[in-house]
Design a protein around this motif. Structure first.
Motif, PDB file in Angstrom:
ATOM      1  N   SER A 161       0.906  -1.224  -0.042  1.00  0.00           N
ATOM      2  CA  SER A 161       0.176  -0.054  -0.086  1.00  0.00           C
ATOM      3  C   SER A 161       0.852   1.255   0.099  1.00  0.00           C
ATOM      4  O   SER A 161       0.624   2.007  -0.651  1.00  0.00           O
ATOM      5  N   VAL A 162       1.960   1.150   0.881  1.00  0.00           N
ATOM      6  CA  VAL A 162       2.795   2.445   0.905  1.00  0.00           C
ATOM      7  C   VAL A 162       3.500   2.698  -0.727  1.00  0.00           C
ATOM      8  O   VAL A 162       3.571   3.832  -0.780  1.00  0.00           O
ATOM      9  N   ALA A 163       3.742   1.609  -1.202  1.00  0.00           N
ATOM     10  CA  ALA A 163       4.263   1.740  -2.507  1.00  0.00           C
ATOM     11  C   ALA A 163       3.541   2.961  -3.466  1.00  0.00           C
ATOM     12  O   ALA A 163       4.200   3.443  -4.408  1.00  0.00           O
ATOM     13  N   PHE A 164       2.209   2.850  -3.354  1.00  0.00           N
ATOM     14  CA  PHE A 164       1.392   3.618  -4.116  1.00  0.00           C
ATOM     15  C   PHE A 164       1.286   5.159  -3.373  1.00  0.00           C
ATOM     16  O   PHE A 164       0.701   5.926  -4.384  1.00  0.00           O
ATOM     17  N   LEU A 165       1.826   5.539  -2.239  1.00  0.00           N
ATOM     18  CA  LEU A 165       1.618   6.775  -1.621  1.00  0.00           C
ATOM     19  C   LEU A 165       2.226   7.913  -2.514  1.00  0.00           C
ATOM     20  O   LEU A 165       1.560   8.685  -2.606  1.00  0.00           O
ATOM     21  N   PRO A 166       3.503   7.773  -2.833  1.00  0.00           N
ATOM     22  CA  PRO A 166       4.019   8.765  -3.736  1.00  0.00           C
ATOM     23  C   PRO A 166       3.468   9.061  -4.897  1.00  0.00           C
ATOM     24  O   PRO A 166       3.583  10.204  -5.599  1.00  0.00           O
ATOM     25  N   TRP A 167       2.881   7.937  -5.495  1.00  0.00           N
ATOM     26  CA  TRP A 167       2.161   8.324  -6.864  1.00  0.00           C
ATOM     27  C   TRP A 167       0.747   9.083  -6.483  1.00  0.00           C
ATOM     28  O   TRP A 167       0.373   9.726  -7.412  1.00  0.00           O
ATOM     29  N   ILE A 168       0.190   8.978  -5.506  1.00  0.00           N
ATOM     30  CA  ILE A 168      -0.939   9.802  -5.046  1.00  0.00           C
ATOM     31  C   ILE A 168      -0.311  11.426  -4.826  1.00  0.00           C
ATOM     32  O   ILE A 168      -1.118  12.298  -5.547  1.00  0.00           O
ATOM     33  N   GLY A 169       0.978  11.416  -4.205  1.00  0.00           N
ATOM     34  CA  GLY A 169       1.222  12.750  -4.022  1.00  0.00           C
ATOM     35  C   GLY A 169       1.851  13.292  -5.528  1.00  0.00           C
ATOM     36  O   GLY A 169       1.392  14.442  -5.847  1.00  0.00           O
ATOM     37  N   TRP A 170       2.151  12.352  -6.427  1.00  0.00           N
ATOM     38  CA  TRP A 170       2.752  12.720  -7.747  1.00  0.00           C
ATOM     39  C   TRP A 170       1.343  13.323  -8.475  1.00  0.00           C
ATOM     40  O   TRP A 170       1.255  14.517  -9.092  1.00  0.00           O
ATOM     41  N   ALA A 171       0.123  12.719  -8.399  1.00  0.00           N
ATOM     42  CA  ALA A 171      -0.976  13.130  -8.975  1.00  0.00           C
ATOM     43  C   ALA A 171      -1.545  14.399  -8.450  1.00  0.00           C
ATOM     44  O   ALA A 171      -2.046  15.034  -9.420  1.00  0.00           O
ATOM     45  N   LEU A 172      -1.245  14.442  -7.272  1.00  0.00           N
ATOM     46  CA  LEU A 172      -1.838  15.723  -6.382  1.00  0.00           C
ATOM     47  C   LEU A 172      -1.113  16.999  -6.890  1.00  0.00           C
ATOM     48  O   LEU A 172      -1.487  18.097  -6.650  1.00  0.00           O
ATOM     49  N   SER A 173       0.197  16.715  -7.300  1.00  0.00           N
ATOM     50  CA  SER A 173       1.204  17.872  -7.458  1.00  0.00           C
ATOM     51  C   SER A 173       1.126  18.318  -9.124  1.00  0.00           C
ATOM     52  O   SER A 173       1.970  19.177  -9.222  1.00  0.00           O
ATOM     53  N   ALA A 174       0.157  17.961  -9.904  1.00  0.00           N
ATOM     54  CA  ALA A 174       0.097  18.342 -11.254  1.00  0.00           C
ATOM     55  C   ALA A 174      -0.228  19.883 -11.142  1.00  0.00           C
ATOM     56  O   ALA A 174      -1.157  20.371 -10.422  1.00  0.00           O
ATOM     57  N   ARG A 175       0.597  20.727 -12.003  1.00  0.00           N
ATOM     58  CA  ARG A 175       0.251  22.068 -12.120  1.00  0.00           C
ATOM     59  C   ARG A 175      -1.211  22.511 -12.798  1.00  0.00           C
ATOM     60  O   ARG A 175      -1.636  23.360 -12.249  1.00  0.00           O
ATOM     61  N   ARG A 176      -1.462  21.649 -13.847  1.00  0.00           N
ATOM     62  CA  ARG A 176      -2.593  21.799 -14.674  1.00  0.00           C
ATOM     63  C   ARG A 176      -3.240  20.475 -14.848  1.00  0.00           C
ATOM     64  O   ARG A 176      -3.004  19.853 -15.570  1.00  0.00           O
ATOM     65  N   PRO A 177      -3.953  19.962 -13.761  1.00  0.00           N
ATOM     66  CA  PRO A 177      -4.558  18.645 -13.926  1.00  0.00           C
ATOM     67  C   PRO A 177      -5.527  18.467 -14.838  1.00  0.00           C
ATOM     68  O   PRO A 177      -6.553  19.164 -14.862  1.00  0.00           O
ATOM     69  N   GLY A 178      -5.298  17.333 -15.767  1.00  0.00           N
ATOM     70  CA  GLY A 178      -6.274  17.001 -16.667  1.00  0.00           C
ATOM     71  C   GLY A 178      -6.949  15.851 -16.622  1.00  0.00           C
ATOM     72  O   GLY A 178      -6.751  15.087 -15.473  1.00  0.00           O
ATOM     73  N   ALA A 179      -7.414  15.322 -17.581  1.00  0.00           N
ATOM     74  CA  ALA A 179      -8.397  14.025 -17.201  1.00  0.00           C
ATOM     75  C   ALA A 179      -7.532  12.960 -16.850  1.00  0.00           C
ATOM     76  O   ALA A 179      -7.841  12.316 -15.989  1.00  0.00           O
ATOM     77  N   TRP A 180      -6.491  12.776 -17.718  1.00  0.00           N
ATOM     78  CA  TRP A 180      -5.542  11.429 -17.343  1.00  0.00           C
ATOM     79  C   TRP A 180      -5.018  11.608 -15.919  1.00  0.00           C
ATOM     80  O   TRP A 180      -4.671  10.534 -15.484  1.00  0.00           O
ATOM     81  N   ASN A 181      -4.620  12.808 -15.448  1.00  0.00           N
ATOM     82  CA  ASN A 181      -4.155  13.188 -14.284  1.00  0.00           C
ATOM     83  C   ASN A 181      -5.160  12.726 -13.252  1.00  0.00           C
ATOM     84  O   ASN A 181      -4.785  11.985 -12.309  1.00  0.00           O
ATOM     85  N   ALA A 182      -6.551  13.211 -13.512  1.00  0.00           N
ATOM     86  CA  ALA A 182      -7.498  12.624 -12.485  1.00  0.00           C
ATOM     87  C   ALA A 182      -7.620  11.280 -12.480  1.00  0.00           C
ATOM     88  O   ALA A 182      -7.870  10.739 -11.360  1.00  0.00           O
ATOM     89  N   LEU A 183      -7.562  10.587 -13.704  1.00  0.00           N
ATOM     90  CA  LEU A 183      -7.795   8.856 -13.665  1.00  0.00           C
ATOM     91  C   LEU A 183      -6.586   8.469 -12.980  1.00  0.00           C
ATOM     92  O   LEU A 183      -6.837   7.412 -12.340  1.00  0.00           O
ATOM     93  N   ALA A 184      -5.255   9.119 -13.138  1.00  0.00           N
ATOM     94  CA  ALA A 184      -4.270   8.319 -12.502  1.00  0.00           C
ATOM     95  C   ALA A 184      -4.294   8.540 -10.978  1.00  0.00           C
ATOM     96  O   ALA A 184      -3.839   7.625 -10.241  1.00  0.00           O
ATOM     97  N   LEU A 185      -4.920   9.537 -10.558  1.00  0.00           N
ATOM     98  CA  LEU A 185      -4.849   9.749  -9.219  1.00  0.00           C
ATOM     99  C   LEU A 185      -6.254   8.940  -8.550  1.00  0.00           C
ATOM    100  O   LEU A 185      -6.089   8.384  -7.335  1.00  0.00           O
ATOM    101  N   THR A 186      -7.261   8.638  -9.306  1.00  0.00           N
ATOM    102  CA  THR A 186      -8.085   7.459  -8.771  1.00  0.00           C
ATOM    103  C   THR A 186      -7.536   6.278  -8.755  1.00  0.00           C
ATOM    104  O   THR A 186      -7.759   5.659  -7.892  1.00  0.00           O
ATOM    105  N   ALA A 187      -6.538   5.876  -9.622  1.00  0.00           N
ATOM    106  CA  ALA A 187      -6.039   4.517  -9.952  1.00  0.00           C
ATOM    107  C   ALA A 187      -5.000   4.405  -8.672  1.00  0.00           C
ATOM    108  O   ALA A 187      -5.005   3.517  -7.865  1.00  0.00           O
TER     109      ALA A 187
END
Length: 722
Positions: A161-187
């Motif tokens: 579970s912790v292995a995916f925590l930085p990926w949540i942080g990565w998705a949260l840090s998008a400067r201009r979040p688009g559709a693919w970034n939103a789906l990546a945050l969901t995943a």
């Protein structure tokens, strides 16, 4: 050092991070004979369960129930086994290809550590950390500390579970979040939560909430809307992994109110001291226990470097600053929780996420703000370093040499950090990190607080169980015997009977059935006590049968510690075989009951027509009717029909499945439909709708330019306003 494409830069930095980590990992593998990631709980339950589930999935079968495994038979109710998690499907199928459990466990753990490091690097790249700093962050977050020396070897769901925590942080840090970034945050949210480790799920919640607060403070409310929709979608999609458990929670051992026995509740000073890089930082839970956990170097420089950071006056305007700070503070508070908060136990488990976020936060600050030296700052830094060293030495004075070496390395690293030019600072920390981790790997080739139970690593070693592989069997063993010697005799610990043609009738999962666990006084890893013999010999009043018969224990494989009491209280079970410390006792007359039926009234004739894991069908002929008992442990969701008409399923003494039939002949069908199926389907649909909504909103905002570009780490001048 910047490749033209961001993905190319991410790949290069990840490769550098993994290259740095490969040296200490090789040392750990060699020093532990490959068993470093095959200890304690992983050896007693996770490895066997993952291998078994992987084999079943390979054959196109999802093993919800494993008959004759007693209280541990219901694999669906333990979310840590990942029966509803596609990530774990892939993991388990891959793991099942290994014939050696230790080698497979090492490969599986390293795979998740690689994923974690790559996520930390991606997060720092997205925060615009310069130069080689993201490689330092990836190395520090993943390849040292609590995750490697504790969670990885024992509690695999925590690492997954912790292995995916930085990926949540990565998705949260998008400067201009688009559709693919939103789906990546969901995943990423789904993968983090579906691993079944509640401490990371709560940590992810703290990360997301801190990010939403940051968005509101910095006038990016529309970003907060996308984040809320996307993470809610991930949570809803992951919810079925726990909804089934929640629906049966009253029947599990995972209950209780808030209580505190101080076990594994770390002192605050010790938690802060994990920011001191030593090869043996210690977490002292109020005198109850001392846990030795080697920790990271890059994050470990926190205490020494915080006073030196050239923090801008408007630091909260920096993208990610409030997110990281808020998460760290929340996790710091959570480490001080009570030892039991409902189903959650032992708050030192928050240390894994805390150290990951700590490493990313420190490296992000160093990458941009740099350090500013004054006499006062240097004095505070030196004082904190000495204070941390004092606490560390006082915790384990017998390990002074290790602490002295670590202090020298840390002090030299801090000194070089302020002396060398900026371009080399990241490499200095990386080199120091490799050095301290290699030292830790040599001194601590295994966590001394995690037992190696001595289980065989070859899957083929589990094919000769004592008792001739009887399916209707019950295995009894006390705590802290030589389990390696027991395995050599054909008696296996915990869930390892899943690798065997026999079944233990007991087993062990983290979500056991409350009543049967209490009756059999089952403890960690399937240990039991003398009271279990008293229970087995006691008579159940409805059926008039002893519990040993009702559990279907035609064969009892018992440690010799239990044998005198068994022979005295269950004389109808006679000695059939002896082997070292264990004795096999068999029911003298055997059982003539079909399938998993363990009791039927006199005169009732029962024939098994189709007996499967989830569905059992019997032809019953009875002129008087009466109660039929089954070896199946009762859980909510069992249903029954007789000649097509529904009849109640009753928990016999709150432990086993039973039905009462009328006085006529007919067909009896028992079916297990897990409670929580309806809410799980609704949650999945809601999750898909929320994910679609998040993608649509993010896409429209991006097209209309409604997501303003706020300050990022490298857009604030170094030392501005410091």
């Amino acid at each position: 050092m910047r490749p033209a494409h961001p993905v190319a830069r991410w790949l290069l930095l990840t490769a550098v991070s993994l290259g740095a980590a490969s040296v200490p990992l090789i040392v750990l593998f060699v020093r532990s004979s490959g068993r470093f990631f095959f200890l304690d709980d992983k050896q007693a339950q996770y490895a066997a369960a993952y291998h078994y589930i992987g084999n079943e999935l390979t054959q196109g079968h999802l093993p919800v129930l494993v008959p004759w495994m007693g209280t541990s038979a219901n694999l669906l109710l333990d979310p840590q086994y990942g029966l509803l998690n596609p990530v774990f499907w892939v993991q388990n199928i891959a793991f099942a290809q290994f014939s050696d459990l230790a080698i497979g466990s090492f490969a599986m753990a390293v795979g998740y550590l690689v994923l974690l490091a790559a996520g930390a690097v991606a997060w720092l790249v997205r925060l615009n950390a310069r130069g080689w700093w993201p490689a330092v962050g990836g190395f520090a977050a993943a390849f040292s500390g609590y995750l490697v020396w504790w969670v990885g070897p024992s509690w695999h769901p925590g690492l997954a579970s912790v292995a995916f925590l930085p990926w949540i942080g990565w998705a949260l840090s998008a400067r201009r979040p688009g559709a693919w970034n939103a789906l990546a945050l969901t995943a990423a949210t789904f993968a983090c939560l579906a691993a079944g480790w509640p401490f990371t799920a709560i940590s992810a919640g703290a990360l997301v909430l801190s990010n939403i607060v940051e968005s509101f403070i910095n006038d990016r409310r529309r970003d907060a809307l996308v984040v809320a929709l996307a993470t809610a979608a991930g949570a809803a999609l992951a919810a079925p992994t726990v909804l089934f458990t929640a629906s049966a929670l009253d029947w599990t051992v995972r209950q209780g109110s808030v209580s505190n026995d101080a076990f594994l509740v770390p002192n605050l000073a010790d938690v802060l001291n994990t920011a001191m890089a030593t090869a043996g930082a210690n977490i002292n839970s109020f005198g109850k226990t001392v846990v030795t956990v080697p920790i990271m170097l890059a994050g470990g420089l926190t205490l020494a470097l915080i006073p030196l950071l050239a923090v801008p006056t408007r630091w909260w305007r920096v993208r990610g600053a409030i997110t990281l700070t808020g998460t760290l503070l929340a996790l710091l508070v959570l480490t001080q929780s009570a030892s039991a908060v409902g189903p959650l136990r032992w708050p030192f488990r928050y240390l894994g996420p805390w150290q990951v976020v700590l490493a990313v936060a420190l490296v992000a600050a160093l990458a941009v703000w740099g350090v500013r030296l004054t006499r006062a700052r240097v004095a505070v830094s030196a004082g904190l370093l000495l204070a941390a060293a004092y606490v560390t030495v006082s915790r384990t004075p017998q390990d002074v040499l290790t602490h002295v070496v670590s202090l020298v390395v840390v002090s030299a690293t801090v000194l070089l950090l302020v002396l060398v030019r900026e371009a080399l600072r990241a490499l200095v920390i990386l080199a120091g990190g490799v050095l301290i981790l290699v030292w830790a790997s040599v001194v601590h080739p295994a966590n001394v607080d995690l037992p190696d139970w001595g289980m065989p690593t070859e899957v083929a070693s589990y094919q000769q169980p004592l008792g001739a592989g009887a399916e209707r069997s019950l295995v009894l063993y006390p705590a802290f015997i030589d389990y390696g010697a027991a395995a050599a005799e054909g008696v296996y610990l915990g869930q390892n009977y899943l690798l065997s043609p026999a079944r233990s009738g007991l087993g062990y999962t983290s979500v056991g059935q409350r009543q049967l666990v209490a009756d059999m006084c089952t403890a960690t890893h399937g240990w039991t006590c003398p009271a279990a013999v008293d229970f087995l010999a006691s008579t159940e009043p409805t059926t008039g049968q002893v519990w040993a018969a009702l559990l279907g224990a035609d064969t009892i494989v018992a440690h010799n510690f239990f044998v005198p009491a068994l022979q005295e209280k269950l004389p109808q079970w006679v000695v059939a075989q002896t082997s070292g410390d264990f004795t096999v006792l068999k029911l003298a007359d055997g059982s003539d009951q079909p399938g998993r039926v363990t009791y039927s009234p006199p005169g009732m004739q029962i024939e098994g027509l189709d007996v499967g894991e989830l569905t059992q069908t019997y032809q019953v002929d009875s002129s008087a009717g009466g109660t039929i008992a089954f070896a199946d442990v009762y859980w909510p969701g069992y249903e029954a029909t007789f000649n097509g008409q529904p009849i109640p399923v009753t928990p016999l003494a709150d432990a086993l499945v039973s039905v009462t039939l009328p006085a006529r002949s007919g067909t009896l069908e028992i079916v297990y439909h897990p409670a929580g199926l309806g809410p799980s389907l609704v949650s999945s649909v809601v999750g898909l709708l929320l994910a679609a909504a998040a993608a649509v909103v993010a896409a429209r905002m991006r097209r209309r330019g409604l997501s303003p570009s706020a300050d990022t780490l490298d857009e604030m001048p170094q030392g501005a306003g410091a």
